[in-house]
Scaffold this active site. Structure first.
Site, short mmCIF file in Angstrom:
data_model
loop_
_atom_site.label_atom_id
_atom_site.label_comp_id
_atom_site.label_asym_id
_atom_site.label_seq_id
_atom_site.Cartn_x
_atom_site.Cartn_y
_atom_site.Cartn_z
N ASP A 160 23.22 -33.29 9.63
CA ASP A 160 23.91 -32.49 8.63
C ASP A 160 24.46 -31.28 9.36
O ASP A 160 23.70 -30.50 9.94
CB ASP A 160 22.93 -32.07 7.53
CG ASP A 160 23.58 -31.25 6.42
OD1 ASP A 160 24.67 -30.69 6.64
OD2 ASP A 160 22.98 -31.15 5.33
N ASN A 174 34.06 -34.96 13.05
CA ASN A 174 34.79 -35.58 11.95
C ASN A 174 34.28 -35.14 10.58
O ASN A 174 35.03 -35.13 9.61
CB ASN A 174 34.68 -37.11 12.07
CG ASN A 174 35.11 -37.83 10.82
OD1 ASN A 174 36.28 -37.85 10.46
ND2 ASN A 174 34.15 -38.41 10.11
N LYS A 189 28.64 -26.49 20.13
CA LYS A 189 27.75 -25.69 20.98
C LYS A 189 26.54 -26.49 21.43
O LYS A 189 26.04 -26.31 22.55
CB LYS A 189 27.27 -24.45 20.22
CG LYS A 189 28.27 -23.30 20.18
CD LYS A 189 27.60 -22.02 19.71
CE LYS A 189 26.58 -21.52 20.72
NZ LYS A 189 25.98 -20.22 20.32
N SER A 214 41.45 -32.43 12.52
CA SER A 214 42.13 -31.45 11.70
C SER A 214 42.81 -32.20 10.56
O SER A 214 42.18 -33.02 9.88
CB SER A 214 43.12 -30.64 12.54
OG SER A 214 43.84 -29.73 11.75
N TYR A 219 40.52 -25.21 1.75
CA TYR A 219 40.64 -26.33 2.68
C TYR A 219 41.58 -26.00 3.83
O TYR A 219 41.25 -26.20 5.00
CB TYR A 219 41.12 -27.57 1.94
CG TYR A 219 41.33 -28.76 2.85
CD1 TYR A 219 40.24 -29.41 3.44
CD2 TYR A 219 42.61 -29.22 3.15
CE1 TYR A 219 40.44 -30.49 4.29
CE2 TYR A 219 42.81 -30.30 3.98
CZ TYR A 219 41.71 -30.94 4.55
OH TYR A 219 41.91 -32.00 5.40
N LYS A 264 41.06 -25.76 7.99
CA LYS A 264 41.77 -26.61 8.94
C LYS A 264 42.68 -25.79 9.87
O LYS A 264 42.85 -26.13 11.04
CB LYS A 264 42.57 -27.70 8.21
CG LYS A 264 41.68 -28.76 7.57
CD LYS A 264 40.74 -29.41 8.58
CE LYS A 264 39.90 -30.50 7.97
NZ LYS A 264 38.98 -31.14 8.97
#
Length: 270
Positions: free
Chosen positions: A53, A80, A113, A131, A145, A149
């Protein structure tokens, strides 16, 4: 044999990419929020399923550790996981606003990271961030949103400079309208009956999406573009996925703000 780690692999683009890379002989670390969402991926060879998650740092660290232990290395990270929040800004609580940015931006950074020390040690690796056409153009009621992006586009471009000297490449994939569950469980729409002033814009947004999404591309189309991005040996940063993405982004770059925004307003008309 190379290995890819994919977030949000339970369905849509993530699942299609897991299948595509597995079919090409890669090891796949397919991660998802729920262990109950494994679908048919569990039956495939060289696929390791892990709970991840992006808003849970412990699950990120555990999934990366498990993947490296299973396959020895991670060559490609596909960020993703994400969803779309649409609606009038006033209709969103701060909790829902933070959830959108925590998932689409902070979560992406946290996963990146977690993988970077491994890639930096190997002096190789590719990070692919999903993206959207919505990372360069906007639609009505998409404040949250599109904000996320646009952030993905900026942070990816900056990371490109930062990581290239270390042998790590960064790629951005920009899908157009894709036949996924973006309008279902991956969509958070806020409509507040106490804010009728925004109702005409909400209706117009429905018309915009119905016109733009009349012929969506299949998730496999994006998976093929991701495959190309993962294996591209040049310095290309952005990869478009879907004919609508190519057309809309070309149009955006060729027009000034007033002209392009005027075109979107025309789409909004009944």
């Amino acid at each position: 044999m190379k290995t890819i780690l994919i977030t949000g692999a339970s369905s849509g683009i993530g699942e299609a990419t897991a299948r595509h890379f597995q079919a090409q002989g890669w090891n796949v670390i397919a991660t998802m929020r729920s262990a109950d969402s494994t679908g048919e991926l569990a039956a495939l060879d060289n696929v390791h399923l892990a709970r991840l998650d992006v808003t849970d740092p412990a699950s990120i660290a555990a999934a990366v550790k498990q993947g490296i232990e299973r396959f020895g290395r991670i060559d490609v990270l596909l960020n993703n996981a994400g969803y779309g929040a649409y609606g009038a800004l006033e209709a969103f609580s701060m909790e829902r606003i933070r959830r959108q940015f925590d998932t689409n931006v902070i979560g992406l950074l946290e996963v990146t990271k977690s993988v970077l020390p491994h890639m930096r040690e190997n002096r190789s690796g590719t990070i692919i961030n999903i993206s959207s056409i919505g990372g360069q153009i906007t639609f009505p009621l998409g404040t949250l949103y599109h904000g996320t992006k646009f952030a993905v586009e900026g942070l990816s471009e900056a990371l490109h400079y930062e990581l290239e000297p270390l042998g790590i490449r960064v790629r951005i994939v920009e899908p157009g309208m894709i036949r996924t569950n973006f309008g279902g469980s991956s969509f958070d729409f806020a409509l507040d009956d106490s804010l009728p002033d925004y109702a005409p814009t909400a209706e117009a947004m429905g018309r915009v999406f119905s016109r733009l999404a009349s012929s969506p591309s299949a998730p496999a189309t994006v998976a093929e573009v991701i495959w190309g991005a993962a294996n591209d040996s040049g310095d290309r940063l952005r990869f478009r996925a879907g004919p609508d993405a190519v057309a809309l982004l070309d149009q955006r770059h060729q027009q000034d703000d007033a002209t392009f925004i005027g075109g979107i307003k025309e789409l909004m008309k009944p």
